[in-house]
Write an enzyme that holds these catalytic residues in place. Structure first.
Site, mmCIF file in Angstrom:
data_model
loop_
_atom_site.group_PDB
_atom_site.id
_atom_site.type_symbol
_atom_site.label_atom_id
_atom_site.label_comp_id
_atom_site.label_asym_id
_atom_site.label_seq_id
_atom_site.Cartn_x
_atom_site.Cartn_y
_atom_site.Cartn_z
ATOM 1 N N ASP A 170 0.833 -1.191 0.000
ATOM 2 C CA ASP A 170 0.000 0.000 0.000
ATOM 3 C C ASP A 170 0.874 1.251 0.000
ATOM 4 O O ASP A 170 1.944 1.279 0.618
ATOM 5 C CB ASP A 170 -0.892 -0.034 1.246
ATOM 6 C CG ASP A 170 -1.871 1.106 1.301
ATOM 7 O OD1 ASP A 170 -2.599 1.301 0.317
ATOM 8 O OD2 ASP A 170 -1.912 1.809 2.335
ATOM 9 N N GLU A 194 1.492 -0.593 -5.173
ATOM 10 C CA GLU A 194 0.310 0.252 -5.315
ATOM 11 C C GLU A 194 0.810 1.640 -5.721
ATOM 12 O O GLU A 194 1.051 2.511 -4.888
ATOM 13 C CB GLU A 194 -0.474 0.289 -4.006
ATOM 14 C CG GLU A 194 -1.841 0.964 -4.120
ATOM 15 C CD GLU A 194 -1.816 2.407 -3.641
ATOM 16 O OE1 GLU A 194 -2.061 3.296 -4.486
ATOM 17 O OE2 GLU A 194 -1.541 2.649 -2.461
ATOM 18 N N ASP A 222 -11.120 1.294 -2.261
ATOM 19 C CA ASP A 222 -11.335 2.731 -2.042
ATOM 20 C C ASP A 222 -12.243 3.363 -3.095
ATOM 21 O O ASP A 222 -12.630 4.526 -2.950
ATOM 22 C CB ASP A 222 -9.991 3.479 -2.056
ATOM 23 C CG ASP A 222 -9.238 3.357 -0.739
ATOM 24 O OD1 ASP A 222 -9.894 3.145 0.297
ATOM 25 O OD2 ASP A 222 -8.000 3.479 -0.744
#
Length: 526
Positions: free
Chosen positions: A307, A354, A407
Protein backbone atom coordinates in the site's frame (compact mmCIF):
# COMPACT_ATOMS: atom_id res chain seq x y z
CA UNK A 1 5.70 -17.95 2.74
CA UNK A 2 7.73 -17.99 -0.48
CA UNK A 3 7.02 -21.39 -2.03
CA UNK A 4 9.46 -22.93 -4.47
CA UNK A 5 8.14 -23.36 -7.99
CA UNK A 6 5.22 -20.96 -7.65
CA UNK A 7 4.60 -18.11 -10.07
CA UNK A 8 4.91 -14.95 -8.05
CA UNK A 9 5.42 -11.32 -8.97
CA UNK A 10 7.33 -10.23 -10.96
CA UNK A 11 5.43 -12.25 -13.53
CA UNK A 12 7.32 -14.11 -16.28
CA UNK A 13 6.75 -13.42 -19.96
CA UNK A 14 3.48 -14.85 -21.19
CA UNK A 15 1.96 -15.32 -17.75
CA UNK A 16 -1.82 -14.76 -17.61
CA UNK A 17 -4.14 -15.29 -14.67
CA UNK A 18 -6.95 -13.64 -12.77
CA UNK A 19 -8.59 -13.39 -9.39
CA UNK A 20 -11.07 -11.69 -7.10
CA UNK A 21 -10.62 -9.05 -4.42
CA UNK A 22 -12.68 -9.62 -1.28
CA UNK A 23 -11.77 -9.09 2.35
CA UNK A 24 -12.13 -12.11 4.63
CA UNK A 25 -14.64 -10.21 6.77
CA UNK A 26 -17.00 -10.03 3.77
CA UNK A 27 -17.58 -13.78 3.67
CA UNK A 28 -20.92 -15.16 4.87
CA UNK A 29 -20.93 -16.46 8.43
CA UNK A 30 -23.48 -17.07 11.15
CA UNK A 31 -21.14 -15.28 13.56
CA UNK A 32 -21.70 -11.88 11.94
CA UNK A 33 -18.33 -11.55 10.21
CA UNK A 34 -16.37 -13.61 7.70
CA UNK A 35 -13.55 -15.70 9.14
CA UNK A 36 -11.00 -18.44 8.36
CA UNK A 37 -13.58 -21.17 8.80
CA UNK A 38 -15.42 -23.58 6.50
CA UNK A 39 -16.94 -20.82 4.34
CA UNK A 40 -13.45 -19.49 3.52
CA UNK A 41 -12.41 -22.94 2.30
CA UNK A 42 -15.59 -23.22 0.23
CA UNK A 43 -14.91 -19.76 -1.20
CA UNK A 44 -11.49 -20.97 -2.35
CA UNK A 45 -13.18 -23.99 -3.95
CA UNK A 46 -15.52 -21.63 -5.81
CA UNK A 47 -12.65 -19.49 -7.04
CA UNK A 48 -10.79 -22.54 -8.30
CA UNK A 49 -13.90 -23.92 -10.00
CA UNK A 50 -14.34 -20.57 -11.75
CA UNK A 51 -10.80 -20.78 -13.11
CA UNK A 52 -9.32 -18.17 -10.76
CA UNK A 53 -5.71 -18.28 -9.60
CA UNK A 54 -5.68 -15.56 -6.94
CA UNK A 55 -7.67 -14.35 -3.94
CA UNK A 56 -6.73 -10.86 -2.77
CA UNK A 57 -7.76 -9.63 0.66
CA UNK A 58 -7.31 -6.40 2.59
CA UNK A 59 -4.81 -6.15 5.51
CA UNK A 60 -5.23 -8.94 8.05
CA UNK A 61 -3.97 -7.15 11.18
CA UNK A 62 -6.00 -6.39 14.32
CA UNK A 63 -8.16 -3.35 13.71
CA UNK A 64 -8.55 -0.40 16.03
CA UNK A 65 -10.10 2.98 15.31
CA UNK A 66 -13.04 2.77 12.91
CA UNK A 67 -12.41 -0.96 12.40
CA UNK A 68 -10.09 0.00 9.54
CA UNK A 69 -7.65 -2.67 8.37
CA UNK A 70 -5.35 0.22 7.44
CA UNK A 71 -5.12 1.33 11.10
CA UNK A 72 -3.77 -1.91 12.61
CA UNK A 73 -2.95 -2.29 16.30
CA UNK A 74 0.09 -4.30 15.23
CA UNK A 75 2.05 -5.00 12.05
CA UNK A 76 2.80 -8.56 13.11
CA UNK A 77 -0.37 -9.77 14.80
CA UNK A 78 -3.53 -10.99 13.11
CA UNK A 79 -7.12 -9.82 13.44
CA UNK A 80 -8.71 -11.95 16.14
CA UNK A 81 -12.16 -11.43 14.58
CA UNK A 82 -11.05 -13.78 11.78
CA UNK A 83 -10.79 -16.78 14.13
CA UNK A 84 -13.43 -19.35 13.19
CA UNK A 85 -15.51 -20.71 16.10
CA UNK A 86 -16.29 -23.74 13.93
CA UNK A 87 -12.64 -24.80 13.96
CA UNK A 88 -12.51 -24.23 17.73
CA UNK A 89 -15.34 -26.74 18.06
CA UNK A 90 -13.36 -29.15 15.88
CA UNK A 91 -10.31 -28.66 18.14
CA UNK A 92 -12.39 -29.45 21.23
CA UNK A 93 -11.89 -25.95 22.61
CA UNK A 94 -15.59 -25.10 22.39
CA UNK A 95 -18.81 -27.10 22.36
CA UNK A 96 -21.44 -26.58 19.68
CA UNK A 97 -23.77 -25.30 22.39
CA UNK A 98 -21.30 -22.52 23.17
CA UNK A 99 -21.68 -21.13 19.65
CA UNK A 100 -25.34 -20.26 19.27
CA UNK A 101 -25.19 -16.59 18.34
CA UNK A 102 -28.21 -14.36 17.90
CA UNK A 103 -29.02 -13.53 14.30
CA UNK A 104 -26.77 -10.92 12.66
CA UNK A 105 -27.35 -8.71 9.63
CA UNK A 106 -26.53 -10.69 6.51
CA UNK A 107 -25.26 -7.83 4.38
CA UNK A 108 -22.97 -5.99 6.83
CA UNK A 109 -20.76 -6.43 9.86
CA UNK A 110 -22.22 -5.09 13.10
CA UNK A 111 -18.91 -4.65 14.94
CA UNK A 112 -20.60 -3.56 18.17
CA UNK A 113 -22.19 -7.00 18.42
CA UNK A 114 -19.52 -9.14 16.76
CA UNK A 115 -16.61 -8.01 18.95
CA UNK A 116 -18.14 -8.95 22.35
CA UNK A 117 -19.42 -12.27 20.96
CA UNK A 118 -15.97 -13.26 19.70
CA UNK A 119 -14.30 -12.16 22.96
CA UNK A 120 -16.73 -14.27 24.98
CA UNK A 121 -15.96 -17.32 22.82
CA UNK A 122 -12.20 -16.77 23.07
CA UNK A 123 -12.34 -16.49 26.85
CA UNK A 124 -14.24 -19.77 27.03
CA UNK A 125 -11.83 -21.47 24.61
CA UNK A 126 -8.82 -20.18 26.62
CA UNK A 127 -10.28 -21.55 29.86
CA UNK A 128 -10.94 -24.91 28.19
CA UNK A 129 -7.44 -24.98 26.72
CA UNK A 130 -5.87 -24.39 30.13
CA UNK A 131 -8.08 -27.00 31.75
CA UNK A 132 -7.98 -29.89 29.30
CA UNK A 133 -6.09 -29.28 26.04
CA UNK A 134 -4.35 -32.31 24.59
CA UNK A 135 -0.58 -32.69 24.55
CA UNK A 136 -0.26 -32.00 20.81
CA UNK A 137 -2.18 -28.73 20.99
CA UNK A 138 -0.23 -27.62 24.08
CA UNK A 139 3.07 -28.41 22.37
CA UNK A 140 2.03 -26.45 19.26
CA UNK A 141 1.10 -23.47 21.43
CA UNK A 142 4.42 -23.59 23.25
CA UNK A 143 6.34 -23.68 19.96
CA UNK A 144 4.34 -20.75 18.65
CA UNK A 145 4.93 -18.73 21.83
CA UNK A 146 8.68 -19.27 21.62
CA UNK A 147 8.99 -18.70 17.87
CA UNK A 148 6.96 -15.47 17.93
CA UNK A 149 8.15 -14.09 21.27
CA UNK A 150 10.06 -11.26 19.57
CA UNK A 151 6.75 -9.46 18.89
CA UNK A 152 4.10 -11.51 20.68
CA UNK A 153 5.05 -10.59 24.24
CA UNK A 154 4.86 -6.85 23.63
CA UNK A 155 1.67 -7.16 21.62
CA UNK A 156 -0.09 -9.35 24.19
CA UNK A 157 0.81 -6.95 27.01
CA UNK A 158 -0.34 -4.00 24.89
CA UNK A 159 -3.73 -5.65 24.33
CA UNK A 160 -4.05 -6.56 28.01
CA UNK A 161 -3.31 -2.97 29.00
CA UNK A 162 -5.77 -1.68 26.40
CA UNK A 163 -8.43 -3.87 28.00
CA UNK A 164 -7.50 -2.73 31.52
CA UNK A 165 -7.76 0.94 30.54
CA UNK A 166 -11.03 0.37 28.63
CA UNK A 167 -9.56 0.94 25.19
CA UNK A 168 -7.85 4.25 25.97
CA UNK A 169 -5.16 5.52 23.59
CA UNK A 170 -1.88 4.27 25.05
CA UNK A 171 -0.60 7.83 25.53
CA UNK A 172 -3.36 8.22 28.15
CA UNK A 173 -1.98 5.35 30.25
CA UNK A 174 0.17 6.03 33.33
CA UNK A 175 3.46 7.69 32.38
CA UNK A 176 5.61 4.77 33.52
CA UNK A 177 3.75 2.46 31.11
CA UNK A 178 3.89 4.91 28.22
CA UNK A 179 7.65 5.15 28.72
CA UNK A 180 7.97 1.37 29.24
CA UNK A 181 9.79 1.46 32.56
CA UNK A 182 10.97 -2.08 33.28
CA UNK A 183 9.51 -2.32 36.77
CA UNK A 184 6.11 -1.08 35.56
CA UNK A 185 6.04 -3.57 32.67
CA UNK A 186 7.00 -6.46 34.97
CA UNK A 187 4.26 -5.53 37.42
CA UNK A 188 1.70 -5.26 34.62
CA UNK A 189 2.65 -8.68 33.24
CA UNK A 190 2.12 -10.27 36.64
CA UNK A 191 -1.17 -8.49 37.31
CA UNK A 192 -2.55 -9.17 33.84
CA UNK A 193 -1.11 -12.65 33.36
CA UNK A 194 -4.36 -14.28 32.29
CA UNK A 195 -5.31 -11.49 29.88
CA UNK A 196 -1.80 -11.57 28.38
CA UNK A 197 -2.12 -15.33 27.98
CA UNK A 198 -5.48 -14.93 26.25
CA UNK A 199 -4.00 -12.50 23.71
CA UNK A 200 -1.13 -14.91 22.97
CA UNK A 201 -3.56 -17.82 22.68
CA UNK A 202 -5.81 -16.03 20.19
CA UNK A 203 -2.81 -15.24 17.99
CA UNK A 204 -1.89 -18.92 18.10
CA UNK A 205 -5.40 -19.82 16.94
CA UNK A 206 -5.14 -17.31 14.10
CA UNK A 207 -1.81 -18.66 12.87
CA UNK A 208 -3.12 -22.21 13.06
CA UNK A 209 -6.27 -21.41 11.10
CA UNK A 210 -4.46 -19.22 8.56
CA UNK A 211 -2.05 -22.08 7.90
CA UNK A 212 -4.99 -24.38 7.23
CA UNK A 213 -6.54 -21.90 4.80
CA UNK A 214 -3.22 -21.38 3.04
CA UNK A 215 -2.69 -25.12 2.60
CA UNK A 216 -6.21 -25.57 1.23
CA UNK A 217 -5.73 -22.73 -1.25
CA UNK A 218 -2.51 -24.25 -2.54
CA UNK A 219 -4.14 -27.65 -2.88
CA UNK A 220 -6.69 -26.00 -5.21
CA UNK A 221 -4.14 -24.02 -7.22
CA UNK A 222 -5.24 -20.70 -5.69
CA UNK A 223 -2.66 -18.23 -4.41
CA UNK A 224 -3.25 -15.51 -1.84
CA UNK A 225 -2.42 -11.82 -2.07
CA UNK A 226 -2.10 -9.97 1.20
CA UNK A 227 -1.95 -6.22 1.76
CA UNK A 228 0.62 -4.38 3.87
CA UNK A 229 -0.30 -0.87 5.05
CA UNK A 230 2.61 1.51 4.61
CA UNK A 231 1.94 3.23 7.94
CA UNK A 232 0.81 1.89 11.30
CA UNK A 233 -1.69 3.28 13.76
CA UNK A 234 -0.38 5.77 16.29
CA UNK A 235 -2.20 3.73 18.94
CA UNK A 236 -0.43 0.46 18.22
CA UNK A 237 1.98 -1.94 19.84
CA UNK A 238 4.41 -1.05 17.02
CA UNK A 239 4.73 2.56 18.17
CA UNK A 240 4.49 1.76 21.88
CA UNK A 241 7.22 -0.90 21.73
CA UNK A 242 9.45 0.81 19.14
CA UNK A 243 9.13 4.59 19.64
CA UNK A 244 12.62 5.18 18.26
CA UNK A 245 11.44 4.09 14.80
CA UNK A 246 8.99 7.01 14.51
CA UNK A 247 9.29 10.79 14.56
CA UNK A 248 7.87 11.45 18.04
CA UNK A 249 8.35 14.26 20.54
CA UNK A 250 9.51 13.86 24.15
CA UNK A 251 5.98 12.94 25.26
CA UNK A 252 5.86 10.19 22.59
CA UNK A 253 3.36 12.17 20.51
CA UNK A 254 3.83 12.38 16.72
CA UNK A 255 5.70 15.44 15.49
CA UNK A 256 4.27 14.84 12.01
CA UNK A 257 1.42 12.72 10.75
CA UNK A 258 0.84 10.99 7.42
CA UNK A 259 -1.50 11.91 4.61
CA UNK A 260 -1.57 12.79 0.94
CA UNK A 261 -2.03 16.13 -0.81
CA UNK A 262 -5.23 16.96 -2.72
CA UNK A 263 -6.02 14.21 -5.24
CA UNK A 264 -8.79 12.30 -7.01
CA UNK A 265 -10.40 11.36 -3.69
CA UNK A 266 -10.28 14.67 -1.79
CA UNK A 267 -9.85 18.33 -2.66
CA UNK A 268 -8.24 18.97 0.75
CA UNK A 269 -6.03 15.91 0.54
CA UNK A 270 -6.33 13.08 3.02
CA UNK A 271 -5.19 13.47 6.61
CA UNK A 272 -4.57 9.93 7.81
CA UNK A 273 -3.01 10.86 11.15
CA UNK A 274 -0.50 7.99 11.37
CA UNK A 275 2.93 8.71 12.82
CA UNK A 276 5.70 8.86 10.21
CA UNK A 277 8.94 6.91 10.20
CA UNK A 278 12.36 7.79 11.49
CA UNK A 279 14.15 6.36 8.46
CA UNK A 280 17.59 7.10 9.95
CA UNK A 281 16.87 4.79 12.88
CA UNK A 282 15.41 2.13 10.60
CA UNK A 283 18.49 2.34 8.39
CA UNK A 284 20.80 1.89 11.38
CA UNK A 285 18.93 -1.29 12.35
CA UNK A 286 19.25 -2.75 8.84
CA UNK A 287 15.48 -2.29 8.38
CA UNK A 288 14.93 -5.25 10.68
CA UNK A 289 11.45 -4.12 11.72
CA UNK A 290 10.28 -3.66 8.11
CA UNK A 291 11.71 -7.02 7.10
CA UNK A 292 9.87 -8.58 10.02
CA UNK A 293 6.58 -7.08 8.84
CA UNK A 294 6.95 -8.60 5.40
CA UNK A 295 8.15 -11.94 6.69
CA UNK A 296 5.17 -12.22 9.04
CA UNK A 297 2.64 -11.57 6.28
CA UNK A 298 4.40 -13.84 3.79
CA UNK A 299 3.98 -16.68 6.27
CA UNK A 300 0.33 -16.80 5.23
CA UNK A 301 0.16 -15.32 1.71
CA UNK A 302 2.02 -15.75 -1.57
CA UNK A 303 2.37 -12.12 -2.59
CA UNK A 304 1.96 -8.76 -0.89
CA UNK A 305 0.38 -5.58 -2.22
CA UNK A 306 2.47 -2.72 -0.87
CA UNK A 307 0.00 0.00 0.00
CA UNK A 308 1.10 3.58 -0.72
CA UNK A 309 4.21 2.45 -2.60
CA UNK A 310 5.16 6.05 -3.35
CA UNK A 311 5.94 6.46 0.36
CA UNK A 312 9.13 4.45 -0.13
CA UNK A 313 10.37 7.29 -2.34
CA UNK A 314 8.79 10.19 -0.48
CA UNK A 315 5.89 10.54 1.96
CA UNK A 316 3.66 13.51 2.74
CA UNK A 317 4.47 14.77 6.26
CA UNK A 318 1.85 17.03 7.83
CA UNK A 319 2.66 18.96 11.03
CA UNK A 320 0.81 17.43 13.97
CA UNK A 321 -2.35 19.40 14.71
CA UNK A 322 -2.85 20.73 11.19
CA UNK A 323 -6.58 20.78 10.28
CA UNK A 324 -6.07 19.39 6.76
CA UNK A 325 -3.35 17.67 4.75
CA UNK A 326 -2.81 20.72 2.54
CA UNK A 327 0.09 22.09 4.63
CA UNK A 328 2.28 19.00 4.35
CA UNK A 329 5.61 18.55 2.59
CA UNK A 330 7.25 15.63 0.80
CA UNK A 331 10.01 13.94 2.80
CA UNK A 332 12.30 11.28 1.30
CA UNK A 333 11.90 7.60 2.11
CA UNK A 334 14.43 4.76 2.04
CA UNK A 335 14.19 4.03 -1.69
CA UNK A 336 16.12 1.10 -3.12
CA UNK A 337 18.13 0.53 0.05
CA UNK A 338 15.14 -1.00 1.84
CA UNK A 339 14.27 -3.34 -1.02
CA UNK A 340 17.85 -4.52 -1.31
CA UNK A 341 17.80 -5.35 2.40
CA UNK A 342 14.49 -7.22 2.05
CA UNK A 343 15.71 -9.13 -1.00
CA UNK A 344 18.91 -10.14 0.76
CA UNK A 345 17.00 -11.37 3.80
CA UNK A 346 13.98 -13.04 2.16
CA UNK A 347 15.56 -14.09 -1.12
CA UNK A 348 12.76 -12.72 -3.30
CA UNK A 349 10.40 -9.79 -3.67
CA UNK A 350 6.89 -11.23 -4.25
CA UNK A 351 5.41 -7.75 -4.14
CA UNK A 352 2.84 -5.64 -6.01
CA UNK A 353 3.39 -1.89 -5.98
CA UNK A 354 0.31 0.25 -5.32
CA UNK A 355 1.63 3.02 -7.57
CA UNK A 356 -1.47 5.23 -7.50
CA UNK A 357 -2.01 8.87 -6.62
CA UNK A 358 0.53 11.61 -7.28
CA UNK A 359 3.24 9.49 -8.85
CA UNK A 360 6.53 11.02 -9.98
CA UNK A 361 9.12 9.43 -12.28
CA UNK A 362 11.32 8.38 -9.35
CA UNK A 363 8.48 6.21 -8.01
CA UNK A 364 8.20 4.37 -11.32
CA UNK A 365 11.99 4.07 -11.42
CA UNK A 366 12.03 2.36 -7.99
CA UNK A 367 9.22 0.02 -9.03
CA UNK A 368 10.99 -0.94 -12.25
CA UNK A 369 14.42 -1.31 -10.65
CA UNK A 370 13.06 -4.33 -8.76
CA UNK A 371 10.69 -5.47 -11.56
CA UNK A 372 7.63 -5.03 -9.34
CA UNK A 373 4.25 -5.10 -11.08
CA UNK A 374 2.25 -1.91 -10.69
CA UNK A 375 -1.52 -1.41 -10.50
CA UNK A 376 -3.82 -0.03 -13.17
CA UNK A 377 -7.41 0.96 -12.34
CA UNK A 378 -9.94 1.04 -15.16
CA UNK A 379 -12.21 3.46 -13.33
CA UNK A 380 -9.44 6.05 -13.79
CA UNK A 381 -9.00 5.40 -17.51
CA UNK A 382 -11.64 7.34 -19.43
CA UNK A 383 -10.72 11.00 -19.08
CA UNK A 384 -10.25 11.28 -22.85
CA UNK A 385 -6.43 11.34 -22.85
CA UNK A 386 -4.89 8.64 -25.02
CA UNK A 387 -1.76 8.54 -22.87
CA UNK A 388 -3.71 7.78 -19.66
CA UNK A 389 -1.70 4.97 -18.00
CA UNK A 390 -4.91 3.25 -16.88
CA UNK A 391 -6.07 2.64 -20.47
CA UNK A 392 -5.36 -0.99 -21.42
CA UNK A 393 -3.52 0.09 -24.58
CA UNK A 394 -0.82 1.60 -22.32
CA UNK A 395 -0.28 -1.39 -20.00
CA UNK A 396 2.98 -3.17 -19.53
CA UNK A 397 2.64 -6.94 -19.21
CA UNK A 398 4.08 -7.00 -15.68
CA UNK A 399 0.98 -5.26 -14.35
CA UNK A 400 -2.09 -6.04 -12.24
CA UNK A 401 -5.25 -4.62 -13.85
CA UNK A 402 -8.24 -3.84 -11.63
CA UNK A 403 -11.74 -2.63 -12.39
CA UNK A 404 -11.61 -0.75 -9.07
CA UNK A 405 -10.24 -1.10 -5.54
CA UNK A 406 -11.63 -1.09 -2.01
CA UNK A 407 -11.33 2.73 -2.04
CA UNK A 408 -13.39 3.16 -5.22
CA UNK A 409 -17.13 3.06 -5.66
CA UNK A 410 -18.38 -0.16 -7.15
CA UNK A 411 -18.17 0.02 -10.94
CA UNK A 412 -21.94 0.17 -11.21
CA UNK A 413 -21.97 3.07 -8.74
CA UNK A 414 -19.04 4.69 -10.52
CA UNK A 415 -20.91 4.64 -13.83
CA UNK A 416 -23.99 6.19 -12.23
CA UNK A 417 -21.89 9.24 -11.28
CA UNK A 418 -19.74 9.32 -14.42
CA UNK A 419 -19.95 12.47 -16.57
CA UNK A 420 -21.58 11.85 -19.94
CA UNK A 421 -18.38 12.52 -21.90
CA UNK A 422 -16.53 9.85 -19.95
CA UNK A 423 -19.38 7.41 -20.49
CA UNK A 424 -19.00 8.03 -24.22
CA UNK A 425 -15.23 7.53 -23.91
CA UNK A 426 -15.80 4.14 -22.28
CA UNK A 427 -18.21 2.86 -24.92
CA UNK A 428 -16.17 4.31 -27.78
CA UNK A 429 -13.07 2.59 -26.42
CA UNK A 430 -14.96 -0.69 -26.43
CA UNK A 431 -16.38 0.03 -29.89
CA UNK A 432 -19.92 -0.16 -28.55
CA UNK A 433 -22.78 2.28 -29.22
CA UNK A 434 -23.55 2.70 -25.53
CA UNK A 435 -24.80 0.93 -22.44
CA UNK A 436 -26.44 1.26 -19.04
CA UNK A 437 -25.06 1.18 -15.48
CA UNK A 438 -25.74 -2.56 -15.44
CA UNK A 439 -23.39 -3.01 -18.39
CA UNK A 440 -20.45 -1.14 -16.87
CA UNK A 441 -18.97 -3.73 -14.50
CA UNK A 442 -19.01 -6.59 -17.05
CA UNK A 443 -17.47 -4.19 -19.58
CA UNK A 444 -14.59 -3.19 -17.30
CA UNK A 445 -13.98 -6.81 -16.35
CA UNK A 446 -13.84 -7.73 -20.02
CA UNK A 447 -11.29 -4.94 -20.59
CA UNK A 448 -9.16 -6.09 -17.66
CA UNK A 449 -9.31 -9.79 -18.55
CA UNK A 450 -8.52 -9.26 -22.25
CA UNK A 451 -5.72 -6.77 -21.57
CA UNK A 452 -2.02 -7.63 -21.73
CA UNK A 453 -1.73 -7.34 -17.92
CA UNK A 454 -0.31 -10.51 -16.41
CA UNK A 455 -2.96 -10.50 -13.68
CA UNK A 456 -6.54 -9.18 -13.81
CA UNK A 457 -8.55 -8.70 -10.62
CA UNK A 458 -12.05 -7.46 -9.89
CA UNK A 459 -13.64 -6.77 -6.51
CA UNK A 460 -16.38 -9.28 -5.76
CA UNK A 461 -18.88 -6.40 -5.83
CA UNK A 462 -18.08 -5.84 -9.51
CA UNK A 463 -18.36 -9.53 -10.35
CA UNK A 464 -21.80 -9.46 -8.69
CA UNK A 465 -22.65 -6.15 -10.44
CA UNK A 466 -23.65 -4.42 -7.21
CA UNK A 467 -24.23 -0.72 -6.66
CA UNK A 468 -22.73 1.61 -4.07
CA UNK A 469 -24.76 0.01 -1.29
CA UNK A 470 -21.96 -2.58 -1.42
CA UNK A 471 -19.07 -0.09 -1.31
CA UNK A 472 -16.35 -1.14 1.15
CA UNK A 473 -14.71 2.21 1.96
CA UNK A 474 -15.17 5.91 1.32
CA UNK A 475 -11.77 7.59 1.87
CA UNK A 476 -11.95 10.46 4.33
CA UNK A 477 -15.19 9.21 5.93
CA UNK A 478 -14.61 8.10 9.53
CA UNK A 479 -17.64 5.87 10.06
CA UNK A 480 -19.61 3.07 8.39
CA UNK A 481 -16.72 1.70 6.35
CA UNK A 482 -15.39 -1.86 6.15
CA UNK A 483 -18.82 -3.35 6.86
CA UNK A 484 -20.04 -4.89 3.59
CA UNK A 485 -20.68 -8.65 3.52
CA UNK A 486 -21.74 -11.01 0.79
CA UNK A 487 -24.53 -13.51 1.35
CA UNK A 488 -24.55 -17.21 0.61
CA UNK A 489 -27.04 -16.62 -2.20
CA UNK A 490 -24.70 -14.14 -3.88
CA UNK A 491 -21.87 -16.66 -3.90
CA UNK A 492 -24.07 -19.42 -5.28
CA UNK A 493 -25.30 -17.28 -8.19
CA UNK A 494 -24.64 -17.45 -11.94
CA UNK A 495 -21.92 -14.77 -11.92
CA UNK A 496 -19.25 -17.41 -11.38
CA UNK A 497 -20.25 -19.32 -14.51
CA UNK A 498 -19.87 -16.08 -16.47
CA UNK A 499 -16.51 -15.50 -14.77
CA UNK A 500 -15.29 -18.94 -15.80
CA UNK A 501 -16.33 -18.28 -19.41
CA UNK A 502 -14.59 -14.88 -19.45
CA UNK A 503 -11.48 -16.31 -17.85
CA UNK A 504 -11.24 -19.18 -20.30
CA UNK A 505 -11.88 -17.01 -23.37
CA UNK A 506 -9.13 -14.59 -22.29
CA UNK A 507 -6.68 -17.44 -21.64
CA UNK A 508 -6.39 -16.85 -17.89
CA UNK A 509 -8.01 -19.99 -16.48
CA UNK A 510 -6.31 -22.52 -14.20
CA UNK A 511 -8.84 -25.12 -15.45
CA UNK A 512 -8.39 -26.37 -19.00
CA UNK A 513 -11.17 -28.95 -19.19
CA UNK A 514 -14.53 -27.23 -19.83
CA UNK A 515 -16.67 -30.12 -18.64
CA UNK A 516 -14.65 -30.52 -15.44
CA UNK A 517 -14.86 -26.80 -14.79
CA UNK A 518 -18.62 -26.75 -15.14
CA UNK A 519 -19.03 -29.78 -12.87
CA UNK A 520 -16.72 -28.21 -10.31
CA UNK A 521 -18.86 -25.06 -10.16
CA UNK A 522 -22.01 -27.10 -9.76
CA UNK A 523 -20.44 -29.09 -6.93
CA UNK A 524 -19.37 -26.09 -4.86
CA UNK A 525 -21.86 -24.71 -2.39
CA UNK A 526 -21.26 -22.26 0.43
Amino acid sequence: MIHEGQTLPPFPDGYRSSGVLMHVTSLPSRYGIGDYGPTALSWIDRLAAAGQSWWQSLPLGPTGYGNSPYQPLSSLAGNELLVSPDWLIEDGLLQAGDCQPDSFPEAEVDYNRVIPLKLQLFEKAWANFQARAGADLRAAYERFSIDQAHWLNDYALFRALKAKFKGAYYLEWPKELVERETAALDTARRELEDRVGLACFVQFLLYRQADRLNAHAHSKGVKLIGDLPFFVSGDSSDVWANPELFLLDEQHRPRFVAGVPPDYFSAQGQLWGNPVYNWDALHESGYRWWIGRLRALLTHVDAVRLDHFRGFVAAWHVPAGAPTAQTGTWKPGPGAELFKAVQKELGALPLIAEDLGQITPDVYALRDQFHLPGMRILQFAFDGHSDNPHLPQNYAANTVAYTGTHDNPTTRGWFDDLPEDQRRNLWNYMKRPGGSAGDAAPALMQLAWTSKAALAIAPLQDLLNLGNEARMNVPGRAENNWRWRSTKEMLDGPAFEWLLSLTRSSNRSIMTDTSKAGKALEAVSL
